[in-house]
Design an enzyme around this catalytic site. Sequence first.
Site, PDB file in Angstrom:
ATOM      1  N   LYS A   1      -1.768  -2.532   7.732  1.00  9.05           N
ATOM      2  CA  LYS A   1      -3.072  -1.975   8.070  1.00  9.05           C
ATOM      3  C   LYS A   1      -3.870  -2.985   8.888  1.00  9.05           C
ATOM      4  O   LYS A   1      -3.929  -4.163   8.552  1.00  9.05           O
ATOM      5  CB  LYS A   1      -3.835  -1.638   6.784  1.00  9.05           C
ATOM      6  CG  LYS A   1      -5.220  -1.052   7.005  1.00  9.05           C
ATOM      7  CD  LYS A   1      -5.886  -0.795   5.674  1.00  9.05           C
ATOM      8  CE  LYS A   1      -7.309  -0.276   5.861  1.00  9.05           C
ATOM      9  NZ  LYS A   1      -7.980  -0.040   4.568  1.00  9.05           N
TER      10      LYS A   1
ATOM     11  N   ARG B   1       0.853  -1.181   0.000  1.00  5.58           N
ATOM     12  CA  ARG B   1       0.000   0.000   0.000  1.00  5.58           C
ATOM     13  C   ARG B   1       0.891   1.234   0.000  1.00  5.58           C
ATOM     14  O   ARG B   1       2.024   1.194   0.485  1.00  5.58           O
ATOM     15  CB  ARG B   1      -0.890   0.030   1.241  1.00  5.58           C
ATOM     16  CG  ARG B   1      -1.849  -1.150   1.376  1.00  5.58           C
ATOM     17  CD  ARG B   1      -2.617  -1.049   2.685  1.00  5.58           C
ATOM     18  NE  ARG B   1      -3.618  -2.103   2.834  1.00  5.58           N
ATOM     19  CZ  ARG B   1      -3.393  -3.290   3.383  1.00  5.58           C
ATOM     20  NH1 ARG B   1      -2.177  -3.590   3.845  1.00  5.58           N
ATOM     21  NH2 ARG B   1      -4.358  -4.189   3.490  1.00  5.58           N
TER      22      ARG B   1
ATOM     23  N   HIS C   1      -2.806   3.314  -6.009  1.00  8.23           N
ATOM     24  CA  HIS C   1      -3.505   2.154  -5.450  1.00  8.23           C
ATOM     25  C   HIS C   1      -3.805   1.125  -6.536  1.00  8.23           C
ATOM     26  O   HIS C   1      -3.822  -0.079  -6.267  1.00  8.23           O
ATOM     27  CB  HIS C   1      -4.795   2.581  -4.758  1.00  8.23           C
ATOM     28  CG  HIS C   1      -5.391   1.489  -3.905  1.00  8.23           C
ATOM     29  ND1 HIS C   1      -4.752   0.991  -2.786  1.00  8.23           N
ATOM     30  CD2 HIS C   1      -6.542   0.781  -4.016  1.00  8.23           C
ATOM     31  CE1 HIS C   1      -5.484   0.035  -2.249  1.00  8.23           C
ATOM     32  NE2 HIS C   1      -6.574  -0.115  -2.984  1.00  8.23           N
TER      33      HIS C   1
ATOM     34  N   HIS D   1      -4.558  -8.678   3.471  1.00  5.63           N
ATOM     35  CA  HIS D   1      -6.008  -8.545   3.635  1.00  5.63           C
ATOM     36  C   HIS D   1      -6.462  -9.234   4.916  1.00  5.63           C
ATOM     37  O   HIS D   1      -5.897 -10.257   5.310  1.00  5.63           O
ATOM     38  CB  HIS D   1      -6.748  -9.179   2.450  1.00  5.63           C
ATOM     39  CG  HIS D   1      -6.660  -8.371   1.199  1.00  5.63           C
ATOM     40  ND1 HIS D   1      -6.892  -8.901  -0.052  1.00  5.63           N
ATOM     41  CD2 HIS D   1      -6.360  -7.065   0.993  1.00  5.63           C
ATOM     42  CE1 HIS D   1      -6.754  -7.966  -0.968  1.00  5.63           C
ATOM     43  NE2 HIS D   1      -6.426  -6.845  -0.362  1.00  5.63           N
TER      44      HIS D   1
ATOM     45  N   TYR E   1      -9.829 -10.164  -7.187  1.00  7.97           N
ATOM     46  CA  TYR E   1      -8.872 -10.581  -8.210  1.00  7.97           C
ATOM     47  C   TYR E   1      -9.302 -11.862  -8.910  1.00  7.97           C
ATOM     48  O   TYR E   1      -8.884 -12.130 -10.038  1.00  7.97           O
ATOM     49  CB  TYR E   1      -7.477 -10.695  -7.583  1.00  7.97           C
ATOM     50  CG  TYR E   1      -7.151  -9.423  -6.847  1.00  7.97           C
ATOM     51  CD1 TYR E   1      -7.001  -8.224  -7.547  1.00  7.97           C
ATOM     52  CD2 TYR E   1      -7.084  -9.387  -5.464  1.00  7.97           C
ATOM     53  CE1 TYR E   1      -6.771  -7.033  -6.887  1.00  7.97           C
ATOM     54  CE2 TYR E   1      -6.854  -8.196  -4.787  1.00  7.97           C
ATOM     55  CZ  TYR E   1      -6.700  -7.022  -5.510  1.00  7.97           C
ATOM     56  OH  TYR E   1      -6.490  -5.838  -4.851  1.00  7.97           O
TER      57      TYR E   1
ATOM     58  N   ARG F   1      -1.155  -1.398  -6.979  1.00  7.28           N
ATOM     59  CA  ARG F   1      -1.320  -2.530  -6.046  1.00  7.28           C
ATOM     60  C   ARG F   1      -2.298  -3.548  -6.634  1.00  7.28           C
ATOM     61  O   ARG F   1      -2.051  -4.753  -6.578  1.00  7.28           O
ATOM     62  CB  ARG F   1      -1.812  -2.004  -4.702  1.00  7.28           C
ATOM     63  CG  ARG F   1      -2.188  -3.065  -3.663  1.00  7.28           C
ATOM     64  CD  ARG F   1      -2.492  -2.360  -2.344  1.00  7.28           C
ATOM     65  NE  ARG F   1      -3.366  -3.128  -1.464  1.00  7.28           N
ATOM     66  CZ  ARG F   1      -2.955  -4.050  -0.593  1.00  7.28           C
ATOM     67  NH1 ARG F   1      -1.674  -4.347  -0.508  1.00  7.28           N
ATOM     68  NH2 ARG F   1      -3.809  -4.679   0.188  1.00  7.28           N
TER      69      ARG F   1
END
Length: 360
Positions: free
Chosen positions: A229, A205, A308, A333, A342, A311
């Site tokens: 994150k 990120r 982004h 994630h 994806y 990514r």
Amino acid sequence: MNIQKEQDRVKLDEKSPAMPWYVQQFIDYKLPDLSPSTLLEYVRDYETFFNWLRAEGLSAAASNREVALSELESLRMDSITAYRLYLTTRREGANSRITVSRKLSSLRSLFHYLSQIAEDEDFYPLLKRNIMAKVEIKRIHKPKDTAAKLKGKILEEDELQEFITYIHEGYAQDVANNKQALYAHEQNKVRDACIASLILNSGLRVSEVVNLNLSDIDLNNKMLHVFRKGNNDETFKTPVYFRTQAKDDLEHYLQLRQARYKVPKKEKALFVALRNGQNEGQRMTKRAIQAMIIKYAKRFGKPALTVHKLRHSFATDYYLQNDIYKTKEQLGHASTETTEVYAHLTDKTMSEAIERRTDA
């Protein structure tokens, strides 16, 4: 604590005193589990809600800090409907469906805490009636819909390397008649290509890139250590691997980082910038990296490409060669539900694969 979290914690401490005591209590309760950045968004959402309550005469408070619990208890369903309508139609800037959903979720969290967890001195809930429990918040962000919006806006297959090469070489040809742009590119092309390469070969990120320090790099093992994150353990950095292409670009950048950007010893940031009028390089900001990628993307012929989406580009490419669980771990994630995007982005590849005949 990473740079962004430190800044948001300061802002959170500044804004919290303007909230009612029960909101401050809620923030303290959530602080061990949620990042300062998330809680700052909560406080901003409550600020909007309390301002609206007072403007509509649903609270007699002279300031947000004085909004009473009894006034929250007396809210009716039509009041929440009116607030939702206000968020979507207000003149100073209507909110998207996703933003409205998030703002209502923030309120649900607060009301749930006040009615189910917090207690008064007699062990009774602080909030006796929870109107937000009646509010259904529909899921807006479906992986398939997100994938549909991304199609054609990310880099695919050979474009990943072509974009990195363009930053190194192609951009200079496109701005050959602009001496100022040409000079700036010559100074920063190695750094800029390295940043793009690192994201396109690891899926980091932008906030993770900004927070990288020199000590976070392990070139021999092609690995970085990053604050991820959602991980609120401020002492732990997650190992993230990157491809050989990024290793080569990192080595190239590190060879000139010190001399090119006049970096003082106290500056530990991996990616630095030498701003106009300054004598020493400083950590690049999130906004600077975002603007840099947009600049190159427009000239490259991908105007919708953002940092982004780099990514997303990596993730789509990575998913084609790995399963959903490895992709989830690589991207950091919280659940595979997010990673499902994806799977939908690669539907075309999957449909082609099923038509192929094997020799067996």
